[in-house]
Design a protein around this motif. Structure first.
Motif, PDB file in Angstrom:
ATOM      1  N   ASN A  48       0.826  -1.087   0.002  1.00  0.00           N
ATOM      2  CA  ASN A  48      -0.084  -0.157   0.132  1.00  0.00           C
ATOM      3  C   ASN A  48       1.016   1.370   0.053  1.00  0.00           C
ATOM      4  OD1 ASN A  48      -2.374  -1.488   0.092  1.00  0.00           O
ATOM      5  ND2 ASN A  48      -2.269  -1.574   2.447  1.00  0.00           N
ATOM      6  N   GLY A  49       0.485   2.180  -0.876  1.00  0.00           N
ATOM      7  CA  GLY A  49       1.225   3.354  -0.859  1.00  0.00           C
ATOM      8  C   GLY A  49       2.494   3.263  -1.829  1.00  0.00           C
ATOM      9  N   GLY A  50       2.839   2.156  -2.505  1.00  0.00           N
ATOM     10  CA  GLY A  50       4.178   1.973  -3.142  1.00  0.00           C
ATOM     11  C   GLY A  50       4.179   2.540  -4.467  1.00  0.00           C
ATOM     12  N   GLY A  51       3.043   3.137  -4.965  1.00  0.00           N
ATOM     13  CA  GLY A  51       3.257   3.671  -6.248  1.00  0.00           C
ATOM     14  C   GLY A  51       2.395   2.945  -7.402  1.00  0.00           C
ATOM     15  N   LYS A  52       1.600   1.804  -7.075  1.00  0.00           N
ATOM     16  CA  LYS A  52       0.715   1.373  -8.256  1.00  0.00           C
ATOM     17  C   LYS A  52      -0.189   2.326  -8.992  1.00  0.00           C
ATOM     18  CE  LYS A  52      -1.116  -1.725  -5.629  1.00  0.00           C
ATOM     19  NZ  LYS A  52      -0.372  -1.543  -4.208  1.00  0.00           N
ATOM     20  N   SER A  53      -0.774   2.995  -8.311  1.00  0.00           N
ATOM     21  CA  SER A  53      -1.752   3.859  -8.892  1.00  0.00           C
ATOM     22  C   SER A  53      -1.170   5.148  -9.681  1.00  0.00           C
ATOM     23  CB  SER A  53      -2.529   4.550  -7.948  1.00  0.00           C
ATOM     24  OG  SER A  53      -3.656   3.598  -7.107  1.00  0.00           O
ATOM     25  N   ASN A  54       0.014   5.604  -9.025  1.00  0.00           N
ATOM     26  CA  ASN A  54       0.959   6.763  -9.583  1.00  0.00           C
ATOM     27  C   ASN A  54       1.670   5.866 -10.978  1.00  0.00           C
ATOM     28  OD1 ASN A  54       0.243   8.672  -7.979  1.00  0.00           O
ATOM     29  ND2 ASN A  54       1.827   8.462  -6.641  1.00  0.00           N
ATOM     30  N   LEU A  55       2.062   4.854 -10.824  1.00  0.00           N
ATOM     31  CA  LEU A  55       2.682   4.059 -11.997  1.00  0.00           C
ATOM     32  C   LEU A  55       1.578   4.159 -13.236  1.00  0.00           C
ATOM     33  CD1 LEU A  55       4.800   2.902 -13.387  1.00  0.00           C
ATOM     34  CD2 LEU A  55       4.037   0.552 -12.640  1.00  0.00           C
ATOM     35  N   GLY A  56       0.304   3.933 -13.048  1.00  0.00           N
ATOM     36  CA  GLY A  56      -0.765   3.791 -14.114  1.00  0.00           C
ATOM     37  C   GLY A  56      -0.913   5.268 -14.545  1.00  0.00           C
ATOM     38  N   LEU A  57      -0.963   6.220 -13.709  1.00  0.00           N
ATOM     39  CA  LEU A  57      -1.111   7.562 -13.838  1.00  0.00           C
ATOM     40  C   LEU A  57      -0.119   8.061 -14.955  1.00  0.00           C
ATOM     41  CD1 LEU A  57      -2.781   9.228 -10.689  1.00  0.00           C
ATOM     42  CD2 LEU A  57      -3.991   8.513 -12.855  1.00  0.00           C
ATOM     43  N   ALA A  58       1.334   7.751 -14.530  1.00  0.00           N
ATOM     44  CA  ALA A  58       2.455   8.194 -15.255  1.00  0.00           C
ATOM     45  C   ALA A  58       2.368   7.537 -16.754  1.00  0.00           C
ATOM     46  CB  ALA A  58       3.571   7.731 -14.507  1.00  0.00           C
ATOM     47  N   ILE A  59       1.919   6.314 -16.641  1.00  0.00           N
ATOM     48  CA  ILE A  59       1.988   5.577 -18.169  1.00  0.00           C
ATOM     49  C   ILE A  59       0.625   6.386 -19.045  1.00  0.00           C
ATOM     50  CG2 ILE A  59       1.302   3.691 -19.306  1.00  0.00           C
ATOM     51  CD1 ILE A  59       2.444   2.021 -17.167  1.00  0.00           C
ATOM     52  N   LEU A  60      -0.320   6.860 -18.336  1.00  0.00           N
ATOM     53  CA  LEU A  60      -1.415   7.581 -19.069  1.00  0.00           C
ATOM     54  C   LEU A  60      -1.156   9.178 -19.010  1.00  0.00           C
ATOM     55  CD1 LEU A  60      -4.121   6.618 -20.269  1.00  0.00           C
ATOM     56  CD2 LEU A  60      -2.689   4.984 -18.711  1.00  0.00           C
ATOM     57  N   ASP A  61      -0.193   9.534 -18.561  1.00  0.00           N
ATOM     58  CA  ASP A  61       0.263  11.027 -18.961  1.00  0.00           C
ATOM     59  C   ASP A  61       0.209  11.501 -20.559  1.00  0.00           C
ATOM     60  OD1 ASP A  61       1.268  13.279 -17.347  1.00  0.00           O
ATOM     61  OD2 ASP A  61       2.534  13.289 -19.289  1.00  0.00           O
ATOM     62  N   ILE A  62       0.760  10.464 -21.162  1.00  0.00           N
ATOM     63  CA  ILE A  62       0.802  10.475 -22.619  1.00  0.00           C
ATOM     64  C   ILE A  62      -0.529  11.076 -23.279  1.00  0.00           C
ATOM     65  CG2 ILE A  62       0.212   8.256 -23.314  1.00  0.00           C
ATOM     66  CD1 ILE A  62       2.354   8.544 -25.563  1.00  0.00           C
TER      67      ILE A  62
END
Length: 370
Positions: A48-62
């Protein structure tokens, strides 16, 4: 498909963080999860809080500057990493279309527009700009020769501008360029919540989930889906045209679906909405976050099976270790995320993993702890 992704100075990713979906494993099971030596269907585990959601948002930044998506205010907040001295968040994408590698790199001060961009196809740079040095973009695609390239006072991406304004000749490089942008336009991040839909990327219809199911004549299929998921029910349609609703049919009485459905069943309804889009090929890439937050472990298995049968490239995040099985995916499709890396299971052990191995038991016993 997306083959590799790198990001730094975005949210909790201070230094370069890499996602590598290429695989050299030759497992002879669940090959539907791999296409051309690239993970097509994968699952990410992490604390929890390890960055799984933020990783998805990073990939979708494009999608935030190459498509016309709505950008939530939630995405604009805390964009840059708080501990970094760098001024730009930087992103690097590697795709493969028709055996040609497409590499797209850019940097941003904020989510809405890129400061620099470079796009290469097969090693040839076809679009570039660096607004820190000049507002002039360069193009190298047949048909772009007379396209306006001075972006002074404009924040639009030259890549997006090229797609919208140039009549590109029909040749191989331009076809790859079109496939790249078509893939990006079909990328989505979503969570299957209860009464709301949280998604980023591909625009979502404002129609209610029930209305979409009815309009696509999928009510009977939705009923079968729920029953297969363990929700024993019979459904019916009611309401006037344009205001249709789905009801549970109890014979002499019927009640609107959303009024009596449990939290898990409501979540299933939202998942089914996205499943229809996955099946229809509207979605090219889906990052499905916390997909099974309300599901029994056996239902989670069913959902993963349905997802992995679609043609979309998909990544799910989960804490459910019962899904870590060679009967569902493969060791090169399961990834463990920590603060520094995203690593497939087979690289976290010296053992030669075979189909008979119990991945969940190995994971729980610490066999994959570095």
């Amino acid at each position: 498909m997306l083959t590799k992704f790198r990001v730094r100075n975005f949210r909790n990713f201070k230094d370069w963080f890499e996602v590598d979906l290429n695989t050299d494993r030759s497992y002879e099971f669940n090959n539907h999860a791999i296409e051309d030596n690239v993970v097509k269907h994968g699952a990410i585990y992490g604390k929890n809080g390890g960055g799984k959601s933020n990783l998805g948002l990073a990939i979708l930044d494009i999608t935030c500057h190459l498509t016309d998506v709505y950008i939530s205010s939630l995405l604009k907040n805390n964009y840059l990493n708080a501990f970094s001295d760098l001024e730009l968040a930087e992103f690097e994408y590697h795709f493969v279309f028709d055996n040609q590698e497409v590499v797209y790199k850019y940097g941003k001060f904020s989510i809405e527009s890129a400061i620099y961009e470079t796009l290469t196809i097969g090693g040839v740079e076809v679009v570039s700009i660096d607004r820190r040095d000049s507002e002039i973009a360069t193009y190298n695609l047949v048909g772009s020769e007379n396209l306006k390239n001075d972006f002074t006072g404009r924040t639009i991406s030259p890549v997006k501008f090229l797609k919208s304004n140039a009549l590109l000749d029909h040749n191989y490089m331009n076809e790859i360029f079109d496939k790249f942008l078509s893939f990006v336009s079909g990328m989505v991040f979503f969570r299957t919540l209860t009464k709301s839909q949280e998604s980023y990327g591909q625009p979502v219809s404002s129609s209610r989930v029930s209305q979409v199911i009815i309009e696509q004549d999928m009510l009977n299929d939705f009923e079968v889906f729920l029953n297969n998921a363990g929700v024993q029910c019979k459904l019916k349609q009611s309401g006037s045209q344009g205001e249709e609703i789905i009801e549970f049919d109890f014979g002499d009485k019927s009640i609107e679906f959303s009024q009596v459905a449990s939290t898990g069943t409501l979540s299933l309804g939202n998942f089914y909405f996205w499943y229809l889009k996955l099946k229809s090929k509207d979605i090219t890439f889906a990052y499905i976050d916390e997909f099974d937050a309300y599901y029994h472990f056996s239902l989670s298995r069913l959902i993963v099976q349905l997802i992995s049968e679609t043609n979309s490239q998909t990544i799910i995040t989960t804490h459910n270790s019962t899904l870590m099985s060679n009967n569902i995916l493969r060791p090169d499709c399961y990834f463990v995320l920590d603060s520094e890396s995203l690593t497939p299971l087979h690289k976290l052990t010296d053992r030669d993993i075979r189909k008979a191995h119990n991945l969940e038991k190995m994971y729980r016993s610490g066999a994959f702890d570095e």
